[in-house]
Design a protein around this motif. Structure first.
Motif, PDB file in Angstrom:
ATOM      1  N   ARG A 233       0.828  -1.209   0.000  1.00 39.65           N
ATOM      2  CA  ARG A 233       0.000   0.000   0.000  1.00 39.65           C
ATOM      3  C   ARG A 233       0.867   1.267   0.000  1.00 39.65           C
ATOM      4  O   ARG A 233       1.827   1.379   0.764  1.00 39.65           O
ATOM      5  CB  ARG A 233      -0.921   0.002   1.220  1.00 39.65           C
ATOM      6  N   GLY A 234       0.504   2.200  -0.855  1.00 43.23           N
ATOM      7  CA  GLY A 234       1.200   3.474  -0.927  1.00 43.23           C
ATOM      8  C   GLY A 234       2.378   3.505  -1.872  1.00 43.23           C
ATOM      9  O   GLY A 234       2.849   4.589  -2.225  1.00 43.23           O
ATOM     10  N   GLU A 235       2.901   2.339  -2.292  1.00 45.59           N
ATOM     11  CA  GLU A 235       4.026   2.324  -3.225  1.00 45.59           C
ATOM     12  C   GLU A 235       3.564   2.774  -4.616  1.00 45.59           C
ATOM     13  O   GLU A 235       2.445   2.471  -5.044  1.00 45.59           O
ATOM     14  CB  GLU A 235       4.619   0.919  -3.314  1.00 45.59           C
ATOM     15  N   ILE A 236       4.454   3.495  -5.299  1.00 44.16           N
ATOM     16  CA  ILE A 236       4.140   3.952  -6.647  1.00 44.16           C
ATOM     17  C   ILE A 236       4.253   2.785  -7.619  1.00 44.16           C
ATOM     18  O   ILE A 236       5.195   1.988  -7.549  1.00 44.16           O
ATOM     19  CB  ILE A 236       5.077   5.091  -7.076  1.00 44.16           C
ATOM     20  N   VAL A 237       3.306   2.692  -8.523  1.00 42.32           N
ATOM     21  CA  VAL A 237       3.323   1.640  -9.540  1.00 42.32           C
ATOM     22  C   VAL A 237       4.315   2.051 -10.631  1.00 42.32           C
ATOM     23  O   VAL A 237       3.985   2.824 -11.537  1.00 42.32           O
ATOM     24  CB  VAL A 237       1.917   1.410 -10.137  1.00 42.32           C
ATOM     25  N   THR A 238       5.553   1.550 -10.511  1.00 42.20           N
ATOM     26  CA  THR A 238       6.586   1.846 -11.503  1.00 42.20           C
ATOM     27  C   THR A 238       6.351   1.010 -12.758  1.00 42.20           C
ATOM     28  O   THR A 238       5.454   0.158 -12.799  1.00 42.20           O
ATOM     29  CB  THR A 238       7.973   1.538 -10.924  1.00 42.20           C
ATOM     30  N   GLU A 239       7.182   1.257 -13.790  1.00 45.15           N
ATOM     31  CA  GLU A 239       7.014   0.515 -15.039  1.00 45.15           C
ATOM     32  C   GLU A 239       7.203  -0.987 -14.819  1.00 45.15           C
ATOM     33  O   GLU A 239       6.454  -1.799 -15.368  1.00 45.15           O
ATOM     34  CB  GLU A 239       8.003   1.034 -16.091  1.00 45.15           C
ATOM     35  N   GLN A 240       8.214  -1.362 -14.016  1.00 45.29           N
ATOM     36  CA  GLN A 240       8.456  -2.777 -13.776  1.00 45.29           C
ATOM     37  C   GLN A 240       7.317  -3.404 -12.977  1.00 45.29           C
ATOM     38  O   GLN A 240       6.844  -4.497 -13.302  1.00 45.29           O
ATOM     39  CB  GLN A 240       9.787  -2.958 -13.030  1.00 45.29           C
ATOM     40  N   LYS A 241       6.850  -2.702 -11.940  1.00 44.89           N
ATOM     41  CA  LYS A 241       5.736  -3.229 -11.156  1.00 44.89           C
ATOM     42  C   LYS A 241       4.458  -3.273 -11.995  1.00 44.89           C
ATOM     43  O   LYS A 241       3.604  -4.153 -11.819  1.00 44.89           O
ATOM     44  CB  LYS A 241       5.526  -2.373  -9.903  1.00 44.89           C
ATOM     45  N   PHE A 242       4.331  -2.320 -12.901  1.00 45.31           N
ATOM     46  CA  PHE A 242       3.170  -2.298 -13.790  1.00 45.31           C
ATOM     47  C   PHE A 242       3.169  -3.543 -14.678  1.00 45.31           C
ATOM     48  O   PHE A 242       2.118  -4.156 -14.903  1.00 45.31           O
ATOM     49  CB  PHE A 242       3.206  -1.025 -14.640  1.00 45.31           C
ATOM     50  N   LEU A 243       4.368  -3.919 -15.192  1.00 47.98           N
ATOM     51  CA  LEU A 243       4.478  -5.136 -15.996  1.00 47.98           C
ATOM     52  C   LEU A 243       4.130  -6.378 -15.175  1.00 47.98           C
ATOM     53  O   LEU A 243       3.432  -7.282 -15.651  1.00 47.98           O
ATOM     54  CB  LEU A 243       5.894  -5.269 -16.556  1.00 47.98           C
ATOM     55  N   ILE A 244       4.608  -6.402 -13.935  1.00 45.11           N
ATOM     56  CA  ILE A 244       4.339  -7.558 -13.079  1.00 45.11           C
ATOM     57  C   ILE A 244       2.845  -7.659 -12.775  1.00 45.11           C
ATOM     58  O   ILE A 244       2.251  -8.746 -12.825  1.00 45.11           O
ATOM     59  CB  ILE A 244       5.160  -7.460 -11.778  1.00 45.11           C
ATOM     60  N   LEU A 245       2.211  -6.528 -12.467  1.00 40.55           N
ATOM     61  CA  LEU A 245       0.769  -6.532 -12.170  1.00 40.55           C
ATOM     62  C   LEU A 245      -0.036  -6.939 -13.397  1.00 40.55           C
ATOM     63  O   LEU A 245      -1.017  -7.690 -13.289  1.00 40.55           O
ATOM     64  CB  LEU A 245       0.339  -5.148 -11.679  1.00 40.55           C
TER      65      LEU A 245
END
Length: 691
Positions: A229-241
């Motif tokens: 919670r609260g972490e910014i959705v970076t490009e890498q995390k966006f790919l993982i999600l």
């Protein structure tokens, strides 16, 4: 007959309810849904997310597209070497030279051409057009297939085109052979390409290259932390999600039983929300609920907005739902009913639509305040400019709430917020301007009455009110006083002031039929009731309600004004003649129906207020003196009597509001009947008091 009509209304309400639930349920997306909503560059709004299973990290579409373009740019062209071409070309060359040249130079030409041709054929010669394609593609090499389709790489600059081969033969010719005979040699007569393009193998090889492109770039192991919670959705995390979403949805094998259960769940949620709206209407707005038009309009608006929301979510970007003018619903409903009903209709619509949208919290936080502002701004709608002011206020509310919501999420506003949203809000506000034609359409279709119509009817120069002022001036003055009193009381109680004012002006128009039978229109001591029995006089007095309804219908007055005419005496009695008959006939059984108004009792706030103001104003004319005590005692007596007879039980007027009504009426009557100061005469000694 009444019971049958009520049964039909109940069936209609039930059918409308079922139809709305079914239509909204059918519009709900049938595909499996991912339980999380997220955006690149925005904070994660949920608790810690970990992987429940192993899954690959899929590349995004842009990356895959770039890799495919790279493969295409490095496409390898396949050719096969036709050895027969070389043999045949050498034979043709020998024959051609022997026929063209004689003497000792013949062997020299043949020797030179044979040596150069064998060298170039060994390197490979291709058609000019194919040679240009290979060079334009940027490919560094080609593959030449030999026996058993064994391929060998050759640099693209190591092979010859026909043009390049001809140029090579002419440029490398020994000096002693360069004379006019060589210029006569036509190389096209025997020189041809030996590298033949193999399109099938080239396409197959390209297809294999495409297949070799990996769609993934790593793995996420079960139990691995993804985002908190609260972490910014970076490009890498966006790919993982995105990868988690893809794997989750692909692994969801929805059985027929699951589909049925899902539909039942959606149906129950929608039914609960609509059922709560029905419950509100039944308890607090029963007089509305009992009319089919009310159910049709409210359920139609809720259903249409739910379906529009579903369609946009399924077939367009989810932000485009903010193009839908949800605030239009309370604007329309408050125009024809009241602000509380408008608020409940809007809330019901938002709660149902939130089932479809991608960001439910953001959606609710934007729509609820916007709806409340639209109700406030469009309350007591009296002119078209209110629509413009309401639209501007709603747009400002959207923008301010969206800005605040992004600050709450700690998003760097310029870079993190979706600036397109502000354009959608502006377009939404423009669409709210369609409320005016929509109100007109609803008014004519459902036979409702808007405040604009009431404002027009409140003009005392309308033919009916002008006729009342000419033929029954006392009644007109009485109606005007009641109108002012009712408007003042209604404004203190939060009702429709314009409805109360206009309804009071028309409540006694039935007295146009026999104006002389009513005290306020009697002059010179002439009273026609002297010649009538009490029950006959009561019949004449009571008939002014029926006559008023007839006159109102003939003049096409709205139903809301007709209801006020019917209810302004409720089911009360013509007390003067009722008491007179009892006094004249002691001990006899009275037929109360002859002295009782048809009713019904008031069922709206405005109707109840007009009934009270009518009774108080009429009674106030009978006071012998106008003091604070006499006025206060009169107001208390009249209102307490109305309450004891339970005439206001069906209205939304609460007991604590009765004190407000009493206070306002006492104050207004004191102002109307206040004692005036007598102007003194001027006394001059020895002179007259008159000028």
């Amino acid at each position: 007959m009444a019971a049958k009509k009520e049964s039909i209304n109940i069936v209609n309400r039930v059918l409308l309810f079922i139809a709305s639930v079914v239509i909204i349920m059918l519009s709900y997306p049938k595909d499996a849904q991912f339980q999380y909503q997220y955006e690149l560059g925005k904070p994660w709004q949920y608790d810690l997310l970990t992987a429940d299973f192993d899954f690959p990290i899929y590349k995004d579409k842009a990356q895959l597209r770039a890799e495919r373009e790279d493969v295409l740019n490095n496409k390898v062209y396949y050719f096969y070497d036709n050895n027969d071409i070389c043999t045949d070309a050498l034979k043709k060359m020998r024959t051609y030279v022997e026929q063209l040249i004689e003497g000792e130079t013949e062997a020299q030409y043949i020797s030179y051409l044979k040596r150069e041709m064998e060298y170039m054929y060994k390197s490979g010669i291709m058609e000019d057009s194919q040679y240009d394609v290979v060079h334009e593609s940027g490919s560094d090499h080609i593959v030449v297939l030999g026996d058993n389709n064994m391929g060998k790489l050759r640099g693209r600059n190591d092979v010859y085109s026909l043009s390049k081969a001809k140029k090579h033969i002419r440029n490398n010719m020994p000096e002693h052979l360069k004379h006019e005979i060589f210029d006569k040699i036509n190389l096209d007569a025997f020189l041809s390409a030996n590298l033949v393009f193999d399109e099938d193998i080239t396409d197959k090889a390209l297809s294999e290259e495409y297949k070799s492109i990996s769609a993934t770039q790593g793995m996420v192991q079960r139990g691995e932390r993804i985002i908190d919670r609260g972490e910014i959705v970076t490009e890498q995390k966006f790919l993982i999600l995105n990868s988690l979403k893809q794997e989750t949805l692909s692994n969801m094998t929805i059985t027929s039983n699951q589909k049925i259960m899902s539909l039942m769940g959606i149906m129950l949620i929608i039914a609960i929300f609509l059922g709560l709206f029905y419950l509100y209407s039944y308890i607090f707005r029963k007089h509305f609920f009992q009319t089919t038009q009310y159910c049709i309009l409210t359920l139609m608006l809720i259903t249409v907005y739910a379906v529009m929301t579903s369609l946009i979510v399924q077939f367009a970007e989810h932000e485009l739902v903010y193009l839908i003018p949800y605030a239009l619903i309370p604007m329309v409903i408050s125009t024809f009913y009241d602000t509380r009903t408008a608020l409940f209709t809007h809330w019901t619509t938002v709660l149902i639509c939130v089932l479809f949208v991608a960001k439910p919290l953001e959606f609710v936080m934007l729509q609820i305040p916007a709806g409340m502002i639209s109700i406030y701004m469009s309350k007591d709608l009296e002119d078209r400019s209110q629509f413009m002011r309401t639209a501007l206020a709603v747009v400002a509310t959207y923008c301010f709430i969206y800005f605040s919501f992004n600050l709450l999420l700690n998003v760097e506003f310029v870079s993190g917020a979706n600036m397109w949203m502000f354009l959608w809000f502006v377009i939404n506000g423009i669409m709210l301007l369609f409320a005016y034609p929509l109100v007109f359409f609803v008014e004519k279709t459902f036979k409702f009455t808007s405040n604009v119509t009431l404002l027009e009817l409140s003009n005392t120069n309308t033919p009916l009110l002008r006729q009342l002022s000419e033929e029954a001036p006392g009644t007109f003055q009485h109606s005007s006083q009641v109108s002012n009193l009712a408007a003042d009381v209604t404004s203190h109680l939060g009702g429709n002031t314009l409805m109360a004012r206009t309804g009071a002006l028309y409540h006694d128009i039935g007295k146009l039929r026999h104006p002389a039978f009513y005290t306020e229109n009697q002059y010179n001591g002439v009273n026609p009731h002297v010649r009538l029995k009490p029950e006959e006089s009561a019949t004449v007095i009571i008939s002014h309600v029926r006559n008023g309804v007839e006159i109102a219908k003939q003049n096409k007055l709205p139903q809301c004004l007709i209801d006020i005419i019917m209810t302004h005496h409720a089911t009360g009695k013509a007390k003067f003649f009722y008491n007179t008959w009892i006094n004249e006939n002691p001990g006899k059984q009275i037929d109360e129906s002859k002295f009782t108004y048809d009713g019904p009792n008031p069922f709206t706030k405005e109707q109840g207020i007009i009934m009270i103001c009518d009774a108080v104003e009429a009674a106030s004319r009978s006071l012998s003196e106008y003091t604070d005590d006499s006025i206060g005692s009169l107001v208390d007596k009249i209102i307490d009597g109305i309450l004891q007879d339970h005439f206001l039980d069906n209205t939304p007027i609460k007991m604590n509001q009765m004190e407000i009504i009493k206070s306002v009426l006492k104050e207004r009557l004191r102002n109307i009947y206040h004692t005036r100061v007598a102007y003194p005469d001027i006394n001059f000694k020895g002179k007259s008091n008159f000028f």
